[in-house]
Scaffold this active site. Structure first.
Site, PDB file in Angstrom:
ATOM      1  N   LYS A 194       0.829  -1.218   0.000  1.00 13.43           N
ATOM      2  CA  LYS A 194       0.000   0.000   0.000  1.00 13.43           C
ATOM      3  C   LYS A 194       0.857   1.258   0.000  1.00 13.43           C
ATOM      4  CE  LYS A 194       0.513   1.304   4.510  1.00 13.43           C
ATOM      5  NZ  LYS A 194       0.698   2.660   5.088  1.00 13.43           N
ATOM      6  N   VAL A 282      10.738   9.490   8.075  1.00 15.98           N
ATOM      7  CA  VAL A 282      10.994   8.328   7.222  1.00 15.98           C
ATOM      8  C   VAL A 282       9.823   8.110   6.271  1.00 15.98           C
ATOM      9  CG1 VAL A 282      11.322   5.828   7.171  1.00 15.98           C
ATOM     10  CG2 VAL A 282      12.470   7.200   8.918  1.00 15.98           C
TER      11      VAL A 282
END
EC number: 1.1.1.94
Length: 338
Positions: A194, A282
């Protein structure tokens, strides 16, 4: 050894803190470990994760801890919430400190860098067969979970008792609904793929395409996820649930998603480095793209959206050219295997 905490969470970033807040708010004494002592000290002093979740107070039952040995001695239930590229390293550090009755669950979304292996394979390589393993996955933005907004996730594991215990620990009638699932592989894969499709959705919107294109991309992204999942032994039905369709829709359509925002920046003309700097945290999907691409190539699974996102991120292809190539693919039946 008796527990002095109900669960220990490894990883004091936004998602690890959010899960720890949810657990502690549910009446469970929760230790939250982070690798930076200064960050943990700030959590103690501020009673808040000012860096990642500003303005959301830490419950009294949440205890920040910078010493890994202390954190792991406190409970046999260990929830690992770190980026996929350091998952193996953190487990290796934890291994000699784990209790003999330890049970390991992770909320890490991704695959092993370079190899594309599932997180379960990394865990088994580091820990052996001695410990029960589990994964939790689903459509969750850390800020909403931490704020107590209604959220739903799925859990699967290698030991039914551990899975059942985790459901009891995490489930809260007021804030978090938890579904047990028996597809350990599928839940791990959904969280990685995803992220790749979300970057694609961001690229599409950044170029200036509309809702039609985004919806088509999400739909065909779900097909790619299901195709890859079945190739490694997952159940197709899993991807119609929280860890598949749920996480995919959330991550592709809301700008809280770092992966979507990363794709948006690229679609608007930023290069990869500048886009990552713009996000400031991140971007798991950057590495996930290479991991998923590697796994798909190894298995011979066709994933055209993933391939185009990979070429944009790692081969310098322009987002517009990637879109043109997707649109000019050979005409096929919607229900074909390719």
């Amino acid at each position: 050894m008796e527990n002095t905490a109900d669960i220990t969470v490894l990883g004091a970033g936004s998602y690890g803190t959010a899960l720890a807040i949810s657990l502690a708010s549910n009446g469970h004494r929760t230790l939250l470990w982070g690798h930076e002592p200064e960050h943990i000290e700030n959590l103690k002093n501020d009673k808040c994760n000012q860096e990642f979740l500003p303005g959301i107070p830490l419950p009294d039952l949440l205890i920040p801890e910078s010493d890994l040995a202390t954190a792991l001695a406190a409970s046999n239930n260990v929830l690992v919430v770190v980026p996929s590229h350091v998952f193996g390293l953190v487990l290796a550090q934890a291994k000699p400190l784990l209790r003999k009755d330890a049970r390991i669950v992770w909320a890490t979304k991704g695959l092993e860098p370079e190899t594309g292996r599932l997180i379960q394979d990394v865990a088994r390589e580091v820990l052996g067969e001695a410990f029960p393993l589990a994964v939790l996955s689903g459509p969750t933005f850390a800020k909403e979970l931490a704020a107590g907004m209604p959220t739903a996730i799925s859990i699967a594991g290698t030991d039914p008792q551990f899975t059942s215990d985790l459901v009891e620990l995490l489930h809260s009638p007021k804030r978090l609904r938890v579904y047990a699932n028996d597809d350990f592989i599928g839940l791990q894969l959904g969280g990685a793929v995803k992220n790749v499709i979300a970057i694609g959705a961001g690229l599409s919107d950044g170029i200036g395409f509309g809702a039609n294109a985004r919806t088509a991309l999400i739909t065909r992204g779900l097909v790619e996820l299901t195709r890859l999942g079945e190739a490694i032994g997952a159940q197709a039905s899993t991807f119609m649930g929280m860890a598949g369709l749920g996480d995919l829709v959330l991550t592709c359509t809301d700008n809280q998603s770092r992966n979507r925002r990363f794709g948006l920046a690229l679609g608007k003309g930023s290069d990869v480095e500048a886009a990552q700097i713009e996000i400031g945290q991140v971007v798991e999907g950057y590495r996930n793209t290479k991991e998923v691409y590697t796994l798909a190539k190894r298995l011979g699974v066709e994933m055209p959206i993933t391939e185009q996102v990979y070429q944009v991120l790692y081969q310098g292809k322009s987002p517009v050219d990637a879109a043109k190539e997707l649109l000019s693919r050979e005409k096929k039946s919607e229900t074909s295997a390719e």
